[in-house]
Design a protein around this motif. Structure first.
Motif, PDB file in Angstrom:
ATOM      1  N   ILE A   4       0.738  -1.257  -0.098  1.00 29.00           N
ATOM      2  CA  ILE A   4       0.030  -0.015  -0.042  1.00 29.00           C
ATOM      3  C   ILE A   4       0.878   1.223  -0.109  1.00 29.00           C
ATOM      4  N   ARG A   5       0.586   2.304  -0.772  1.00 32.43           N
ATOM      5  CA  ARG A   5       1.553   3.270  -1.168  1.00 32.43           C
ATOM      6  C   ARG A   5       1.107   4.348   0.083  1.00 32.43           C
ATOM      7  N   LEU A   6       2.125   4.921   0.569  1.00 36.85           N
ATOM      8  CA  LEU A   6       1.917   5.893   1.563  1.00 36.85           C
ATOM      9  C   LEU A   6       2.596   7.398   0.899  1.00 36.85           C
ATOM     10  N   GLU A   7       2.067   8.420   1.924  1.00 36.25           N
ATOM     11  CA  GLU A   7       2.431   9.629   1.570  1.00 36.25           C
ATOM     12  C   GLU A   7       2.759  10.338   2.958  1.00 36.25           C
ATOM     13  N   ILE A   8       3.716  11.304   2.974  1.00 35.82           N
ATOM     14  CA  ILE A   8       3.873  11.992   3.975  1.00 35.82           C
ATOM     15  C   ILE A   8       2.944  13.269   4.129  1.00 35.82           C
ATOM     16  N   LEU A   9       2.254  13.096   5.438  1.00 35.78           N
ATOM     17  CA  LEU A   9       1.063  14.095   5.626  1.00 35.78           C
ATOM     18  C   LEU A   9       1.610  15.112   6.306  1.00 35.78           C
ATOM     19  N   GLY A  10       2.519  14.932   7.235  1.00 32.59           N
ATOM     20  CA  GLY A  10       2.924  15.950   8.419  1.00 32.59           C
ATOM     21  C   GLY A  10       4.042  15.424   9.455  1.00 32.59           C
ATOM     22  N   LEU A  11       4.487  16.463   9.934  1.00 33.24           N
ATOM     23  CA  LEU A  11       5.662  16.146  10.918  1.00 33.24           C
ATOM     24  C   LEU A  11       5.594  17.015  11.973  1.00 33.24           C
ATOM     25  N   SER A  12       5.295  16.796  13.200  1.00 29.42           N
ATOM     26  CA  SER A  12       5.106  17.769  14.218  1.00 29.42           C
ATOM     27  C   SER A  12       5.660  17.024  15.680  1.00 29.42           C
ATOM     28  N   PRO A  13       5.907  18.048  16.639  1.00 32.89           N
ATOM     29  CA  PRO A  13       6.626  17.848  17.711  1.00 32.89           C
ATOM     30  C   PRO A  13       5.257  16.898  18.577  1.00 32.89           C
ATOM     31  N   SER A  14       5.967  15.757  19.036  1.00 35.47           N
ATOM     32  CA  SER A  14       5.191  14.614  19.791  1.00 35.47           C
ATOM     33  C   SER A  14       4.925  15.130  21.212  1.00 35.47           C
ATOM     34  N   GLN A  15       3.719  14.947  21.474  1.00 34.38           N
ATOM     35  CA  GLN A  15       3.254  15.609  22.757  1.00 34.38           C
ATOM     36  C   GLN A  15       3.217  14.619  23.849  1.00 34.38           C
ATOM     37  N   SER A  16       3.564  13.203  23.304  1.00 31.09           N
ATOM     38  CA  SER A  16       3.547  12.007  24.180  1.00 31.09           C
ATOM     39  C   SER A  16       5.150  11.920  24.841  1.00 31.09           C
ATOM     40  N   GLN A  17       6.039  12.265  23.884  1.00 32.69           N
ATOM     41  CA  GLN A  17       7.479  11.826  24.109  1.00 32.69           C
ATOM     42  C   GLN A  17       8.241  13.104  23.936  1.00 32.69           C
ATOM     43  N   SER A  18       8.767  13.774  24.879  1.00 29.04           N
ATOM     44  CA  SER A  18       9.579  15.059  24.823  1.00 29.04           C
ATOM     45  C   SER A  18      10.950  14.683  23.901  1.00 29.04           C
ATOM     46  N   GLY A  19      11.225  15.841  23.137  1.00 30.59           N
ATOM     47  CA  GLY A  19      12.243  15.670  22.129  1.00 30.59           C
ATOM     48  C   GLY A  19      12.052  14.985  20.941  1.00 30.59           C
ATOM     49  N   SER A  20      10.807  14.296  20.888  1.00 35.99           N
ATOM     50  CA  SER A  20      10.522  13.275  19.808  1.00 35.99           C
ATOM     51  C   SER A  20       9.565  13.940  18.766  1.00 35.99           C
ATOM     52  N   PHE A  21       9.411  13.354  17.674  1.00 35.61           N
ATOM     53  CA  PHE A  21       8.381  13.918  16.572  1.00 35.61           C
ATOM     54  C   PHE A  21       7.453  13.106  16.166  1.00 35.61           C
ATOM     55  N   ALA A  22       6.251  13.294  15.729  1.00 35.61           N
ATOM     56  CA  ALA A  22       5.396  12.311  15.236  1.00 35.61           C
ATOM     57  C   ALA A  22       5.507  12.896  13.726  1.00 35.61           C
ATOM     58  N   LEU A  23       5.765  11.563  13.034  1.00 36.82           N
ATOM     59  CA  LEU A  23       5.854  11.672  11.382  1.00 36.82           C
ATOM     60  C   LEU A  23       4.469  10.776  10.861  1.00 36.82           C
ATOM     61  N   VAL A  24       3.468  11.418  10.305  1.00 31.91           N
ATOM     62  CA  VAL A  24       2.239  11.047   9.716  1.00 31.91           C
ATOM     63  C   VAL A  24       2.307  10.555   8.502  1.00 31.91           C
ATOM     64  N   LEU A  25       2.018   9.448   8.251  1.00 36.11           N
ATOM     65  CA  LEU A  25       2.071   8.732   6.855  1.00 36.11           C
ATOM     66  C   LEU A  25       0.661   8.550   6.606  1.00 36.11           C
ATOM     67  N   GLY A  26      -0.117   8.642   5.447  1.00 31.60           N
ATOM     68  CA  GLY A  26      -1.475   8.217   5.084  1.00 31.60           C
ATOM     69  C   GLY A  26      -1.276   7.452   3.917  1.00 31.60           C
ATOM     70  N   GLU A  27      -2.261   6.628   3.905  1.00 30.32           N
ATOM     71  CA  GLU A  27      -2.371   5.518   2.794  1.00 30.32           C
ATOM     72  C   GLU A  27      -3.046   6.624   1.558  1.00 30.32           C
ATOM     73  N   GLU A  28      -2.594   6.196   0.187  1.00 28.97           N
ATOM     74  CA  GLU A  28      -2.886   7.103  -1.001  1.00 28.97           C
ATOM     75  C   GLU A  28      -4.450   6.983  -1.231  1.00 28.97           C
ATOM     76  N   TYR A  29      -4.699   5.773  -1.115  1.00 21.70           N
ATOM     77  CA  TYR A  29      -6.218   5.810  -1.701  1.00 21.70           C
ATOM     78  C   TYR A  29      -7.191   5.241  -0.590  1.00 21.70           C
ATOM     79  N   GLY A  30      -7.032   6.092   0.861  1.00 21.37           N
ATOM     80  CA  GLY A  30      -7.888   5.425   2.086  1.00 21.37           C
ATOM     81  C   GLY A  30      -7.559   6.704   2.929  1.00 21.37           C
ATOM     82  N   ASN A  31      -8.383   6.565   4.085  1.00 17.54           N
ATOM     83  CA  ASN A  31      -8.358   7.519   4.850  1.00 17.54           C
ATOM     84  C   ASN A  31      -7.547   7.027   6.348  1.00 17.54           C
ATOM     85  N   ARG A  32      -6.762   6.057   6.199  1.00 10.33           N
ATOM     86  CA  ARG A  32      -5.940   5.488   7.527  1.00 10.33           C
ATOM     87  C   ARG A  32      -4.813   6.414   7.710  1.00 10.33           C
ATOM     88  N   ARG A  33      -4.208   6.636   8.741  1.00 13.68           N
ATOM     89  CA  ARG A  33      -2.951   7.459   8.897  1.00 13.68           C
ATOM     90  C   ARG A  33      -2.158   6.546   9.727  1.00 13.68           C
TER      91      ARG A  33
END
Length: 199
Positions: A4-33
């Protein structure tokens, strides 16, 4: 197994782990992240390539690309290949034109390298079924994270934006050069955005 092909949707500071970031990938033809928690260095490496910011000296992932180019290898695709005990695994699929080689990697490194080669990112249904979240659930989680951000943090990010609006174009250029010299790539991206708005 179908990929399943993924796209990079966003990159933001993680609220759960200090000093980490959340990289969000989304499926190309769907609504799952597929959210993946990554380190600050890898987030920076991904962000500067997405934003097309050129650092003064090559970063590790740029070095990998230069090395591969010099020896006639290219990356064909990136695959988020496994999920074990909450840890994601990835593969970098390389080729020299005649044979294919698969390299084990952390997803953050694999993606940072993959975007430098402008290749597709894939995963499998089993991984999306286990760790993926639907877009509506992702939006709710994002809203909750925004509520958890301290007021002082949101105020400081607004103040930087306001400061940039008050600067002349030459001052912005000078600030951009300084930010790049200090490797403050997030700040550099904001400055560049303000400069772009004025053009």
């Amino acid at each position: 197994m179908e990929k399943i092909r993924l796209e990079i949707l966003g990159l933001s500071p993680s609220q759960s782990q200090s000093g980490s970031f959340a990289l969000v990938l989304g499926e190309e033809y769907g609504n799952r992240r597929l959210p993946i928690i990554i380190g600050m260095f890898e987030a920076q490496a991904i962000a500067i390539e997405i934003e097309k910011i050129v650092p003064n000296r090559p970063m590790t992932h740029d070095l990998f690309k230069s090395f591969a180019d010099k020896f006639g290898f290219t990356v064909r695709e990136i695959v988020i290949s496994d999920l074990r005990e909450g840890i994601f695994f990835a593969r970098i699929v390389c080729t020299d034109g005649t044979r294919e080689t698969v390299i084990d990697a952390r997803p953050s490194d694999a993606i940072a390298i993959g975007i430098r080669f402008n290749v597709q990112i894939y995963t499998y249904e089993s991984i999306l079924s286990e760790a993926g979240i639907t877009a509506s659930a992702a939006d709710e989680a994002e809203e909750q994270q925004e509520e958890l951000v301290p007021q002082s943090a949101s105020r400081s990010s607004r103040s930087l934006t306001e400061q940039l609006k008050d600067m002349t174009y030459d001052e912005l250029q000078q600030s951009l050069d300084e930010a790049l010299k200090k490797e403050e790539y997030e700040k550099a991206a904001k400055i560049r955005d303000e400069m772009s708005r004025r053009n």
